[in-house]
Design an enzyme around this catalytic site. Structure first.
Site, mmCIF file in Angstrom:
data_model
loop_
_atom_site.group_PDB
_atom_site.id
_atom_site.type_symbol
_atom_site.label_atom_id
_atom_site.label_comp_id
_atom_site.label_asym_id
_atom_site.label_seq_id
_atom_site.Cartn_x
_atom_site.Cartn_y
_atom_site.Cartn_z
ATOM 1 N N TRP A 4 0.887 -1.267 0.035
ATOM 2 C CA TRP A 4 0.071 0.090 -0.068
ATOM 3 C C TRP A 4 0.963 1.212 0.005
ATOM 4 C CZ3 TRP A 4 -4.424 -1.066 -1.919
ATOM 5 C CH2 TRP A 4 -4.915 -2.457 -1.684
ATOM 6 N N ASP A 8 -1.859 6.454 6.399
ATOM 7 C CA ASP A 8 -2.732 5.562 5.926
ATOM 8 C C ASP A 8 -3.269 4.518 6.913
ATOM 9 O OD1 ASP A 8 -4.541 3.600 4.668
ATOM 10 O OD2 ASP A 8 -3.131 3.207 3.164
ATOM 11 N N LYS A 36 -12.256 -1.854 6.544
ATOM 12 C CA LYS A 36 -11.346 -2.787 7.190
ATOM 13 C C LYS A 36 -12.184 -2.945 8.741
ATOM 14 C CE LYS A 36 -8.739 -3.626 3.800
ATOM 15 N NZ LYS A 36 -7.746 -2.532 3.100
HETATM 16 C C1 LIG Z 1 -7.057 -1.944 1.854
HETATM 17 C C2 LIG Z 1 -6.074 -1.013 2.122
HETATM 18 C C3 LIG Z 1 -5.887 0.076 1.175
HETATM 19 C C4 LIG Z 1 -6.841 0.238 -0.099
HETATM 20 O O1 LIG Z 1 -8.008 0.539 0.230
HETATM 21 P P1 LIG Z 1 -9.387 0.880 -0.867
HETATM 22 O O2 LIG Z 1 -10.222 1.578 0.036
HETATM 23 O O3 LIG Z 1 -9.474 -0.576 -1.624
HETATM 24 O O4 LIG Z 1 -8.559 1.818 -1.835
HETATM 25 C C5 LIG Z 1 -4.987 1.008 1.269
HETATM 26 N N1 LIG Z 1 -4.214 0.977 2.553
HETATM 27 C C6 LIG Z 1 -4.103 0.024 3.181
HETATM 28 C C7 LIG Z 1 -3.451 -0.021 4.674
HETATM 29 C C8 LIG Z 1 -5.270 -1.006 3.174
HETATM 30 O O5 LIG Z 1 -5.284 -1.958 4.002
#
Ligand SMILES: *Cc1c(COP(=O)(O)O)cnc(C)c1O
Length: 354
Positions: free
Chosen positions: A100, A167, A191
């Site tokens: 990511w 993030d 998540k």
């Molecule tokens: C799942 C995830 C993403 C991507 O998320 P989307 O909403 O599908 O764009 C980005 N960063 C992390 C740490 C993730 O676990």
């Protein structure tokens, strides 16, 4: 029978949240209308949006500290470009701790120079780099608090003299940290907060408005803040369900309450990985994620037996990501301790059998 759901994302939500949100699909609060067939400008939905934003800030301890909460679309991936578009004038620093982070770097490069401050790519991202310096001439520093795929988690964040962007898609609301050390944090809902379709972004307002480029309205944090996350039609169902999850979290004692549960789950999981000779953990011990535990079978010939035992026990989605292989148990806030007990039991049964 309801399964033990270890999915990495979209992932498990509290049962009571699923029940309430499905009721709202049929008839929202006895209005005789479904939540998804009323105006987003209605009194009902405006209240939901306000409540969701307020709960988010409250649970993170960021109320009245100059932060605004936004519920946007485009996922965490949309934030890879939006953070850069809104903050990057010349150069930004990134900590590269996995797939990511790598994607975030790729998008940010479209807007300016990127300095990879440190990276754990040399060991397939099985650890979190430490001891690096974040230069003071950067526009901002970006990191990923929890690496969903590799199962590592930043335990201690660097002190920086520049704005810090994080993030937090896979560990937001899971542990007590000083959230005010970040100037922007973001998380795709799917998540640890709700269904896919919305992304929580928490922005410290005073870092905005410093880049010279023109920002398209939809992607401009300032315009989104001014419009109260309703620049265009928001994903009403995802926001409502996220709001319900945040209410559920508050009723569990907030982030501190859930952290205690998460610690118990992770301790149980990792002690089995460490004590059971049939399994090895993937991530460096000191960097292990409390959300996603990654592990491998020491002997791959046991895979079919183990997989069928998992299936038999109603354990779902513990297969590892293709870039790591093996297994991954995602233990987000809504996963009950009993599910981890069930998984650990299967692991020790395998040991008894082998
Ligand atoms: C799942 C995830 C993403 C991507 O998320 P989307 O909403 O599908 O764009 C980005 N960063 C992390 C740490 C993730 O676990």
């Amino acid at each position: 029978m309801k399964k033990h759901n270890f999915s990495a994302g979209p992932s498990i939500l509290p049962q009571e949240v699923l029940l309430k949100s499905s009721e709202a699909i049929m008839d929202y609060n006895n209005t005789g209308l479904s939540l998804i067939e009323i105006s987003h400008r209605s009194k009902e939905f405006v209240e939901i949006m306000e409540n969701a934003k307020s709960l988010a800030l409250d649970l993170l301890g960021l109320k009245d500290k100059g932060y605004q909460a936004l519920f946007l679309q485009g996922g965490a991936s949309g934030q890879f470009l939006m953070t850069a578009m809104n903050l990057l004038e010349k150069k930004a620093g990134f900590l590269n701790t996995g797939a990511w982070s790598t994607k975030a770097i790729k998008e940010a490069k479209l807007f300016g120079d990127i300095q990879e401050v440190a990276s754990s790519a040399d060991a397939n991202f099985n650890y979190i780099p430490k001891g690096y310096e974040v230069a003071s001439d950067l526009d901002y520093f970006h990191c990923t608090s929890n690496n969903t795929i590799f199962g590592t988690q930043i335990k201690s964040f660097p002190k920086t003299s520049v704005p810090m962007v994080c993030d937090m898609s896979s560990d937001i609301f899971s542990r007590v940290i000083d959230y005010s050390q970040f100037d922007i944090l973001y998380a795709g809902a799917q998540k640890n907060m709700g269904p896919a379709g919305t992304t929580l972004v928490v922005v410290k307002e005073d870092i905005l408005g410093k880049v010279s480029r023109q920002i398209p309205s939809l992607l401009d944090y300032k315009k989104q803040i001014a419009a109260g996350s309703m620049f265009n039609t928001p994903p009403v169902f995802a926001v409502y369900t996220s709001m319900l999850t945040l209410e559920w979290l508050k009723s569990k004692g907030g982030v501190a309450g859930i952290e205690e549960e998460n610690e118990k789950k992770a301790t149980l999981m990792y002690s089995e990985i460490d004590l059971n000779p049939l399994f090895t953990g993937f991530a460096a011990k000191e960097d292990r994620s409390n959300m996603n535990a990654t592990f491998n079978l020491a002997d791959d010939s046991l895979k079919d037996t183990f997989d069928s035992m998992l299936k038999e026990a109603g354990i779902s989605a513990v297969n590892g990501h293709r870039s790591v292989g093996g297994y991954r148990a995602s233990m987000y806030n809504a996963l009950p301790l009993d599910s981890v007990k069930a998984l650990v039991e299967v692991m020790s049964e395998l040991e008894a059998k082998a």
